[in-house]
Design an enzyme around this catalytic site. Structure first.
Site, PDB file in Angstrom:
ATOM      1  N   PHE A 113       0.862  -1.183   0.000  1.00  0.00           N
ATOM      2  CA  PHE A 113       0.000   0.000   0.000  1.00  0.00           C
ATOM      3  C   PHE A 113       0.901   1.237   0.000  1.00  0.00           C
ATOM      4  O   PHE A 113       1.851   1.321   0.778  1.00  0.00           O
ATOM      5  CB  PHE A 113      -0.921  -0.007   1.221  1.00  0.00           C
ATOM      6  CG  PHE A 113      -1.973   1.057   1.154  1.00  0.00           C
ATOM      7  CD1 PHE A 113      -2.975   0.998   0.200  1.00  0.00           C
ATOM      8  CD2 PHE A 113      -1.942   2.135   2.020  1.00  0.00           C
ATOM      9  CE1 PHE A 113      -3.937   2.002   0.112  1.00  0.00           C
ATOM     10  CE2 PHE A 113      -2.900   3.142   1.942  1.00  0.00           C
ATOM     11  CZ  PHE A 113      -3.901   3.079   0.981  1.00  0.00           C
ATOM     12  N   ASP A 184       2.449  -5.902   7.565  1.00  0.00           N
ATOM     13  CA  ASP A 184       1.260  -5.052   7.612  1.00  0.00           C
ATOM     14  C   ASP A 184       0.060  -5.964   7.374  1.00  0.00           C
ATOM     15  O   ASP A 184      -0.047  -6.616   6.325  1.00  0.00           O
ATOM     16  CB  ASP A 184       1.366  -3.953   6.545  1.00  0.00           C
ATOM     17  CG  ASP A 184       0.147  -3.033   6.534  1.00  0.00           C
ATOM     18  OD1 ASP A 184      -0.924  -3.435   7.040  1.00  0.00           O
ATOM     19  OD2 ASP A 184       0.259  -1.927   5.987  1.00  0.00           O
ATOM     20  N   TYR A 209     -10.431  -0.558  10.752  1.00  0.00           N
ATOM     21  CA  TYR A 209     -11.680  -0.091  10.135  1.00  0.00           C
ATOM     22  C   TYR A 209     -12.092  -0.928   8.933  1.00  0.00           C
ATOM     23  O   TYR A 209     -13.120  -0.668   8.326  1.00  0.00           O
ATOM     24  CB  TYR A 209     -11.598   1.388   9.737  1.00  0.00           C
ATOM     25  CG  TYR A 209     -10.374   1.784   8.931  1.00  0.00           C
ATOM     26  CD1 TYR A 209     -10.276   1.486   7.589  1.00  0.00           C
ATOM     27  CD2 TYR A 209      -9.327   2.464   9.536  1.00  0.00           C
ATOM     28  CE1 TYR A 209      -9.160   1.854   6.860  1.00  0.00           C
ATOM     29  CE2 TYR A 209      -8.210   2.837   8.826  1.00  0.00           C
ATOM     30  CZ  TYR A 209      -8.128   2.531   7.480  1.00  0.00           C
ATOM     31  OH  TYR A 209      -7.017   2.890   6.777  1.00  0.00           O
ATOM     32  N   LYS A 210     -11.293  -1.954   8.611  1.00  0.00           N
ATOM     33  CA  LYS A 210     -11.663  -2.834   7.501  1.00  0.00           C
ATOM     34  C   LYS A 210     -12.419  -4.038   8.060  1.00  0.00           C
ATOM     35  O   LYS A 210     -13.561  -3.908   8.475  1.00  0.00           O
ATOM     36  CB  LYS A 210     -10.398  -3.227   6.732  1.00  0.00           C
ATOM     37  CG  LYS A 210      -9.671  -2.034   6.083  1.00  0.00           C
ATOM     38  CD  LYS A 210      -8.426  -2.476   5.350  1.00  0.00           C
ATOM     39  CE  LYS A 210      -7.649  -1.293   4.775  1.00  0.00           C
ATOM     40  NZ  LYS A 210      -8.341  -0.657   3.635  1.00  0.00           N
ATOM     41  N   ARG A 356     -12.840  -4.197  -7.232  1.00  0.00           N
ATOM     42  CA  ARG A 356     -12.417  -4.958  -6.057  1.00  0.00           C
ATOM     43  C   ARG A 356     -13.634  -5.322  -5.214  1.00  0.00           C
ATOM     44  O   ARG A 356     -14.482  -4.466  -4.939  1.00  0.00           O
ATOM     45  CB  ARG A 356     -11.466  -4.041  -5.284  1.00  0.00           C
ATOM     46  CG  ARG A 356     -10.673  -4.677  -4.211  1.00  0.00           C
ATOM     47  CD  ARG A 356      -9.620  -3.691  -3.714  1.00  0.00           C
ATOM     48  NE  ARG A 356     -10.203  -2.662  -2.876  1.00  0.00           N
ATOM     49  CZ  ARG A 356      -9.576  -2.054  -1.859  1.00  0.00           C
ATOM     50  NH1 ARG A 356      -8.322  -2.357  -1.576  1.00  0.00           N
ATOM     51  NH2 ARG A 356     -10.161  -1.132  -1.148  1.00  0.00           N
TER      52      ARG A 356
END
Lengths: 397, 397
Positions: A113, A184, A209-210, A356
């Protein structure tokens, strides 16, 4: 005994929506609004400053850290929470470089990312001692782990394709050349079974938050391997990582635990929200979750490929190599995703051409997946994405 | 036209409480519970990932930054929000050191809040190039600004005594020797009139959970003098400080504005809460606020000194040298403060012997101050603090 999946009653999903974007922002857990209202009205409003003790706000970061530890195969006391994932990346990286002071190479991959790479670039610029960030393609990382590498920093599950690195194998390679390993887990925590202890990695970081459904901007976390917790050097030496924050000592003395990775005053409202969101995981068996996730994504690939020859699978076909998302490449992916969203199938788009879709067995079942495939078929087959209203690029998708 | 103070109806304070600790954690603004419920239920729950656009979460950090700018004498676009104050201190300090690469001294004072000093220590350890942190007594700082100083970093209002540095004068001295100036406004923003532009300081940082009433763990802010906004080098180079976060560029390119000081995904729930809390300031004239604050603290000093000879004023007697708090030294201060809190007068204690009282004209009037002095007199005069229940030290006061 493990609970049965999905647990749709534990989420407040809007009517008519099939939410395939929990890998970007998890949905609202039931009762979260009410719990947050209590924290604001009764704890903050009613107890004011006293709430740090009376509502035990002081203990909340560690409590939440321990709950996350349970989901990522880490022991109690090994996970500190707070800040954002980017900050936690910086902390891990700065500490890791100190553990390998003679080397000057940070190895990541070009599928990481971007913020992880940016934080490394920022740290390199801050230290200004000739560090180099190497970013080979994900499939070439294992070979790029050479004797000059100080730190290997990778995101386990690729945010675009869902391709998954082998944590055990890569960590083993890193250690074989004397490099420190940072994982990560942004797209892993709550998505796939994890065994951080077994991986032997020194550090891991992640966001909540995912797949952990902590809400927009929920606090991040950092894991430090327990044998290092009292020796790692905190770059971000904040007062709440001090051994005795309220002694108001002029000298920084890090806490003799992972809590040294805490920095400033914790975001109590968002931490309380996350703490509530973690209730969803009580009784969930991660092996069951993974099996359900694989079944959903296999079904989705089969259905979409059969219905939409215009789309090209951009995720590994082998489920063992995928996290909990499936991506398809499509030239008009941005507009097509807007058209899907308009019809209740919410996924997202990542430049240049990736549609996605995240699969979260906590609130999705096979019927949802098939219905989603039907709607995608309609959008692609009838070229509904050509509607001009889907062409305007908004800031986030 | 300026509104009349106090505005008690804009806060939900518990019945029977005189809250003199808004300098530690501001109280609950009316409607904050309901506004947060909307954000959680309707924006997050109802709009899910789309809320980044549809509820304009993307714009929220800048919107809040602009509102804070208006309260600290800074122009629109000069304030970035997010993270904690400690993180913002680190960002300012790292950027400042880059502006003065030949020098190796960071000058602060030993009255600075410990976390600021710790963050400097952490940064020094990270860079590891022989930087030195000097911390003379606050009254000796002006003289200690010498030609070898790279950065002067001070908290304007001392968290213990309320003693206030002269921002214009100290900044002028720093600039005269070629040093960069950083002001921590933790106890200033919302407490005293500020003119950041007029001070000419390069950086300022602050928190929003004290006099700005943003709630526990509310986001921090950083000001960058506008002429530097496109050249300062961000140490914490996160994706939301990137010029085009969603381009997913592998190379960090900082935003051509103060927004480059943003780091990771913003804490939307706490930012929304802060945004709501800032409504309280609409129409408030900071000169009026200061006049009311001085009147309240002068009244408090007069009343307490007349009633409690056992207490020694630990704040400057001259109102011009004080922020918006008054501190008294008392050997049994911890227990005495517990006894006051038990009787509805909430202040706090700072080691070793400081009883600290904050004055916030937004929700306090002279009758509150006199009533508080009466209760303090009772606690001190009757030695009510001797009760064993007030001796147990809790984690935070």
């Amino acid at each position: 005994m493990a609970v049965k999946l999905p647990r749709k009653d534990m989420f407040d999903l809007p009517e008519g929506v099939i939410y395939l974007d929990g890998n970007s922002l998890g949905p609202l857990p039931s009762g979260a609004t009410e719990r947050t209202a209590e924290v604001i009205r009764d704890e903050w409003g009613g107890q004011l400053i006293k709430a740090w003790n009376t509502a035990d706000w002081m203990a909340l970061p560690k409590k939440v850290g321990d709950r996350i530890a349970g989901l990522i195969g880490a022991p109690e006391g090994s996970v500190a929470t707070g800040d954002t994932l980017s900050i936690k990346v910086y902390q891990a990286l700065a500490a890791a470089l100190k553990m390998n002071p003679e080397r000057r190479v940070i190895l990541s991959d070009n599928g990481n990312f971007p913020s992880d790479l940016y934080m490394a670039q920022g740290l390199i610029g801050t230290i200004d001692k000739g560090y180099e960030l190497r970013t080979p393609a994900p499939e070439d990382v294992a070979e790029a782990i050479t004797e000059d590498v100080a730190v290997v920093m990778l995101t386990q599950v690729d945010y675009r394709s869902g391709r998954m690195h082998d944590m055990v194998e890569i960590t083993r390679k890193a250690h074989a050349v004397g490099a420190v390993m940072i994982w990560d887990l942004a797209h892993s925590a709550g998505a796939v079974p994890l065994d951080l202890t077994g991986s032997n990695a020194e550090f891991a970081v992640g966001c909540s938050y995912k797949y952990l459904n902590g809400g927009p901007g929920a606090p991040a976390f950092i894991y430090v391997r327990p044998d290092l917790a009292t020796t790692v050097q905190p770059a971000l030496a904040g007062w709440l990582g001090h051994e005795a924050p309220f002694a108001m000592d002029p000298e920084y003395r890090p806490a003799m635990s992972t809590e040294r990775m805490r920095v400033g005053t914790p975001p109590i409202v968002q931490l309380s929200l996350l703490d509530h969101a973690l209730n969803v995981w009580d009784g969930v068996d991660m092996t069951d979750l993974r099996a359900a996730s694989v079944a959903l994504s296999e079904c989705f690939i089969k259905e979409v490929e059969a219905r939409c020859p215009q789309l090209t699978l951009a995720s590994p076909r082998d489920a063992k190599e995928r996290g909990s998302q499936v991506s398809f490449a499509f030239e008009h992916g941005y507009a097509a995703m807007q058209a899907c969203i308009d019809r209740g199938v919410i996924g997202d788009f990542r430049a240049p051409n990736i549609m996605r879709f995240g699969f979260t067995p906590l609130y999705l079942d096979e019927a949802d997946v098939i219905r989603a495939a039907e709607i995608i078929e309609e959008v692609i087959g009838k070229e509904l994405w050509r509607d001009p209203k889907y062409q305007t690029v908004s800031k986030v998708t």
